[in-house]
Design an enzyme around this catalytic site. Structure first.
Site, PDB file in Angstrom:
ATOM      1  N   SER A 266    -120.690 177.307-110.536  1.00 24.00           N
ATOM      2  CA  SER A 266    -121.674 178.286-109.965  1.00 24.00           C
ATOM      3  C   SER A 266    -121.802 179.495-111.072  1.00 24.00           C
ATOM      4  O   SER A 266    -121.047 179.967-111.624  1.00 24.00           O
ATOM      5  CB  SER A 266    -121.404 178.829-108.629  1.00 24.00           C
ATOM      6  OG  SER A 266    -122.197 179.949-108.355  1.00 24.00           O
TER       7      SER A 266
ATOM      8  N   TYR B 268    -115.531 182.480-102.739  1.00 22.77           N
ATOM      9  CA  TYR B 268    -116.559 181.633-103.655  1.00 22.77           C
ATOM     10  C   TYR B 268    -116.347 181.711-104.950  1.00 22.77           C
ATOM     11  O   TYR B 268    -116.127 180.399-105.680  1.00 22.77           O
ATOM     12  CB  TYR B 268    -117.989 181.636-102.870  1.00 22.77           C
ATOM     13  CG  TYR B 268    -118.492 180.863-103.485  1.00 22.77           C
ATOM     14  CD1 TYR B 268    -118.824 179.271-102.903  1.00 22.77           C
ATOM     15  CD2 TYR B 268    -119.570 181.037-104.602  1.00 22.77           C
ATOM     16  CE1 TYR B 268    -119.748 178.725-103.506  1.00 22.77           C
ATOM     17  CE2 TYR B 268    -120.536 180.184-104.912  1.00 22.77           C
ATOM     18  CZ  TYR B 268    -120.420 178.867-104.590  1.00 22.77           C
ATOM     19  OH  TYR B 268    -121.325 177.879-104.826  1.00 22.77           O
TER      20      TYR B 268
ATOM     21  N   VAL C 202    -112.568 165.762-100.368  1.00 22.84           N
ATOM     22  CA  VAL C 202    -111.746 165.869-101.385  1.00 22.84           C
ATOM     23  C   VAL C 202    -110.655 166.857-101.265  1.00 22.84           C
ATOM     24  O   VAL C 202    -109.819 166.815-102.250  1.00 22.84           O
ATOM     25  CB  VAL C 202    -112.757 166.532-102.378  1.00 22.84           C
ATOM     26  CG1 VAL C 202    -113.972 165.480-102.779  1.00 22.84           C
ATOM     27  CG2 VAL C 202    -113.379 167.544-102.042  1.00 22.84           C
TER      28      VAL C 202
ATOM     29  N   ALA D 161    -114.078 183.167-106.773  1.00 30.28           N
ATOM     30  CA  ALA D 161    -112.925 182.673-107.320  1.00 30.28           C
ATOM     31  C   ALA D 161    -112.460 181.302-107.514  1.00 30.28           C
ATOM     32  O   ALA D 161    -111.935 180.976-108.327  1.00 30.28           O
ATOM     33  CB  ALA D 161    -111.694 183.218-106.118  1.00 30.28           C
ATOM     34  N   SER D 162    -113.033 180.421-106.527  1.00 29.32           N
ATOM     35  CA  SER D 162    -112.992 178.994-106.717  1.00 29.32           C
ATOM     36  C   SER D 162    -113.860 178.516-107.777  1.00 29.32           C
ATOM     37  O   SER D 162    -113.207 177.601-108.405  1.00 29.32           O
ATOM     38  CB  SER D 162    -113.175 178.461-105.094  1.00 29.32           C
ATOM     39  OG  SER D 162    -114.869 178.474-105.175  1.00 29.32           O
ATOM     40  N   LYS D 163    -114.987 179.214-108.001  1.00 26.36           N
ATOM     41  CA  LYS D 163    -115.840 178.678-108.966  1.00 26.36           C
ATOM     42  C   LYS D 163    -115.243 179.137-110.459  1.00 26.36           C
ATOM     43  O   LYS D 163    -115.679 178.117-111.339  1.00 26.36           O
ATOM     44  CB  LYS D 163    -117.460 178.913-108.658  1.00 26.36           C
ATOM     45  CG  LYS D 163    -118.036 178.119-107.343  1.00 26.36           C
ATOM     46  CD  LYS D 163    -117.912 176.777-107.593  1.00 26.36           C
ATOM     47  CE  LYS D 163    -118.571 175.960-106.324  1.00 26.36           C
ATOM     48  NZ  LYS D 163    -118.718 174.561-106.195  1.00 26.36           N
TER      49      LYS D 163
END
Length: 269
Positions: free
Chosen positions: A164, A177, A59, A179-181
């Site tokens: 999350s 992690y 992706v 930050a991305s979620k």
């Protein structure tokens, strides 16, 4: 059946929540295209699913994502559901092992009655940060961008993004992690506002501790401690999360958009 006659595209379908969601959607009447970076895993999962097929997809590769949705349009001619389940919790195996080692050390100190304050920040490189955001944040952006024109031509649809609970509560961990979620949640709300006039709903799920291969990469004592901080002190099963995905994908949630549901055992209330 709640998804009879609908075409669903699910990323991360080779294991965990994505695989459980693919199975449930098929049982509810959907035709399912399962995508995963592991072609072997996704084809194995999808081989047992009626009206389904598995395709290999990274992706984080926007060209590959575009080609995947071109294929869906040519083969199926429509798209009604998109589930963005693909994700990683660390950029490399070595970085994941560092995370495991730190968590083990923190747990050992706790047992001794001591407090160990982990240092994640200094070890995060530019490349680590970029890789996790490429998969966890840019990946859903790429799929949404390609899915929406096909959904509009299909009369509308539902997009479900997996975030999350770490996007909702503050827990020490490598910053890439959460930050991305958290970015996924912002993107969910913005897309929901833009796409509502086109009969496309966009929602997110922010799970807590789920019994998936990503979580099981941690030692058992760490898994137990993660689950133990929740008011409901047990792991959710992927099938539990699939039920939430089904709710958001189906007409049962037709008045929901821009929302985040957090099946987290009460960790976030």
């Amino acid at each position: 059946m709640k998804l009879a006659g609908r075409i669903a595209f699910i990323t991360g379908a080779g294991s965990g929540i994505g695989a459980a969601t693919a199975r449930l959607f098929s049982e509810e009447g959907a035709t399912v295209i399962g995508a995963d970076i592991s072609e072997a895993n996704v084809k194995e999962v999808m081989s047992d699913i009626e009206r389904g097929e598995g395709i290999a997809l990274d992706v984080a590769d926007s060209t590959a994502v575009r080609e995947a949705f071109d294929y869906v349009e040519k083969r199926y001619g429509a798209l009604h559901v998109l589930v963005n389940g693909a994700g990683i919790n660390a950029p490399t195996r070595e970085e994941n092992q560092r995370l495991v080692d730190v968590n083990v050390a923190v747990a050992a100190a706790h047992k001794r009655g001591e407090t160990l304050h982990p240092d994640f920040l200094s070890g995060v490189t530019d490349e680590h940060f970029d890789r996790v955001l490429s998969v966890n944040l840019k990946g859903p952006f790429f799929t949404i961008r390609e899915a929406v024109p096909l959904m509009r031509r299909s009369g509308g649809g539902s997009i479900v993004n997996i975030s999350s609970v770490s996007a909702l509560v503050g827990t020490p961990m490598p910053l890439y992690y959460p930050a991305s979620k958290a970015g996924v949640l912002g993107m969910t709300r913005a897309a929901a506002g833009e796409l509502a006039p086109h009969n496309i709903r966009v929602n997110a799920v922010a799970p807590g501790a789920v019994d998936t291969p990503l979580l099981r990469a941690q030692p058992d004592e760490i898994v137990d401690s993660i689950a133990g901080v929740q008011p409901i002190p047990s792991l959710a099963q992927p099938e539990d999360l699939a039920q939430t995905m089904l709710f958001l994908a189906s007409d049962d949630s037709k008045y929901y958009t821009g929302q985040t549901l957090s099946p987290s055992g009460g960790l976030y209330m």
